[in-house]
Design a protein around this motif. Structure first.
Motif, PDB file in Angstrom:
ATOM      1  N   LYS A  99       0.835  -1.215   0.000  1.00  0.00           N
ATOM      2  CA  LYS A  99       0.000   0.000   0.000  1.00  0.00           C
ATOM      3  C   LYS A  99       0.867   1.261   0.000  1.00  0.00           C
ATOM      4  O   LYS A  99       0.468   2.290  -0.534  1.00  0.00           O
ATOM      5  N   ARG A 101       3.649   1.462  -1.573  1.00  0.00           N
ATOM      6  CA  ARG A 101       4.133   1.594  -2.961  1.00  0.00           C
ATOM      7  C   ARG A 101       3.019   2.059  -3.893  1.00  0.00           C
ATOM      8  O   ARG A 101       3.258   2.733  -4.881  1.00  0.00           O
ATOM      9  N   TYR A 102       1.795   1.677  -3.588  1.00  0.00           N
ATOM     10  CA  TYR A 102       0.657   2.014  -4.468  1.00  0.00           C
ATOM     11  C   TYR A 102      -0.437   2.700  -3.648  1.00  0.00           C
ATOM     12  O   TYR A 102      -1.526   2.142  -3.466  1.00  0.00           O
ATOM     13  N   ALA A 105      -4.084   2.951  -5.009  1.00  0.00           N
ATOM     14  CA  ALA A 105      -4.806   1.740  -5.448  1.00  0.00           C
ATOM     15  C   ALA A 105      -5.788   1.258  -4.382  1.00  0.00           C
ATOM     16  O   ALA A 105      -5.519   1.352  -3.182  1.00  0.00           O
ATOM     17  N   ARG A 141      -7.708   2.085 -10.467  1.00  0.00           N
ATOM     18  CA  ARG A 141      -6.429   1.461 -10.078  1.00  0.00           C
ATOM     19  C   ARG A 141      -6.671   0.508  -8.907  1.00  0.00           C
ATOM     20  O   ARG A 141      -7.126   0.894  -7.824  1.00  0.00           O
ATOM     21  N   LEU A 143      -5.186  -2.933  -6.675  1.00  0.00           N
ATOM     22  CA  LEU A 143      -4.162  -3.937  -6.334  1.00  0.00           C
ATOM     23  C   LEU A 143      -4.929  -5.208  -6.025  1.00  0.00           C
ATOM     24  O   LEU A 143      -5.736  -5.237  -5.087  1.00  0.00           O
ATOM     25  N   ILE A 163      -2.949  -3.954 -10.656  1.00  0.00           N
ATOM     26  CA  ILE A 163      -1.602  -4.371 -10.264  1.00  0.00           C
ATOM     27  C   ILE A 163      -1.735  -5.800  -9.734  1.00  0.00           C
ATOM     28  O   ILE A 163      -2.568  -6.064  -8.862  1.00  0.00           O
TER      29      ILE A 163
END
Ligand code: 13P
Ligand code: SF4
Length: 300
Positions: A99, A101-102, A105, A141, A143, A163
């Motif tokens: 989370k 890193r993204y 998302a 977006r 994940l 992702i």
């Protein structure tokens, strides 16, 4: 002297228990269950039951989902060590790191995750509703954890920026296009039905893609008499029972060994001694319930 089956049925009455079994369990387990189905159907039954004890014949994340949905019930696993290999591929801590890193998302977890992992995600989904859940989320977006195959399939179908995690089901991952082609050659009139945990190049050969229960409904309705079934071979028992006269072919080695650990003897022992109880912290239950509830809410 009573048989194992008779003792289970007697204990079921005496203890007001319900037996739920996944489609991949052994035939004798399916035959003694009150309900046999896919992850979604089983969780719905667990949420709706008025039994005091739920005997969950499936892998541990399924029993945990039953506990999350019915926290006041006693949920017993006949084989607590029967675990889903894919569920072990994604922890809550790994999601927290991802989370970072993204941060933009939305995290969607396949139900094949531990209760603890569910505490770190935004939405849950099952193979029956993954595409619909992702489509309804007001964010492009996503994940998607832990199944990279289901995630890739949903990505293709939804067109969203998904992702992928690097998890997979070892049983479905081992199904190859070559195997499918060989089965098609041997059974040219058969339709191909597949579970979305198979790899995308395998799914591209399928006439129908769906959860285990959706596969069953499709085979029941289809005019075709023969099917190449790309999922775990325990489905053969249910399919043969539900579709008399139709024939089903599976790829070699399509066995989920942990599902097959559950036997009539282990069911009887856990009902007699009330062993294998799922114990989850209240906080874990409350936090894990949120993504499961969001899944049902978003689908209306
Ligand atoms: P279903 O929910 O489609 O039954 O799938 C569960 C599972 O573990 C498939 O491998
Ligand atoms: Fe998990 Fe695969 Fe077994 Fe399903 S078949 S329970 S995904 S290991």
């Amino acid at each position: 002297m009573q048989s194992v089956k008779e003792r289970i049925l007697a204990l079921k009455k005496e203890k007001n228990a319900v037996i739920l079994a996944h489609n991949y369990t052994s035939p004798e387990v399916q035959d003694i269950a009150d309900y046999v189905g896919d992850s979604l159907g089983l969780s719905q039954k667990a949420a709706a039951t008025d039994a005091d004890i739920i005997v969950f014949c499936g892998v541990s994340f399924m029993g945990e989902t039953a506990k999350i949905l019915s926290p006041s019930k006693k949920v017993l696993l006949p084989e607590p060590e029967a675990k889903c290999a894919m569920a072990a591929m994604c922890s809550a801590e790994q999601i927290r790191q991802a989370k970072e890193r993204y941060p933009d998302a939305t995290v969607v977890a396949y139900v094949n995750t531990a209760a603890e992992t569910k505490t770190a995600v935004d939405y849950c989904c099952t193979s029956a509703n993954a595409l619909n859940v992702v489509k309804q989320i007001p964010n492009d977006r996503i994940l998607f954890v832990p199944d990279s195959n289901l995630g890739r399939y949903v990505k293709e179908q939804s067109g969203k920026d998904i992702i992928l995690w690097n998890g997979f089901c070892p049983v479905h991952q081992c199904v190859t296009v070559r195997q499918v082609e060989e089965l098609k050659k041997a059974h040219p009139g058969a339709e191909v039905v597949a579970h979305p945990e198979c790899r995308l190049e395998v799914l591209n050969n399928a006439d129908f893609i769906g959860s285990t229960e959706a596969i069953l409904k499709y085979c029941q309705k289809s005019d075709c008499r023969e099917f190449i079934v790309l999922t775990e071979s325990g489905m053969g028992h249910r399919l043969e029972g539900a579709c008399p006269g139709k024939r089903f072919y599976f790829t070699a080695q399509s066995l989920c060994m942990t599902m097959k650990m559950i036997s009539l003897e282990s069911i009887l022992e856990c009902m007699e001694k009330e062993t294998g109880e799922i114990i989850l912290d209240r906080e874990v239950i409350e936090k894990a319930y949120l993504p499961v509830k969001r899944m049902t809410d978003i689908l209306g």
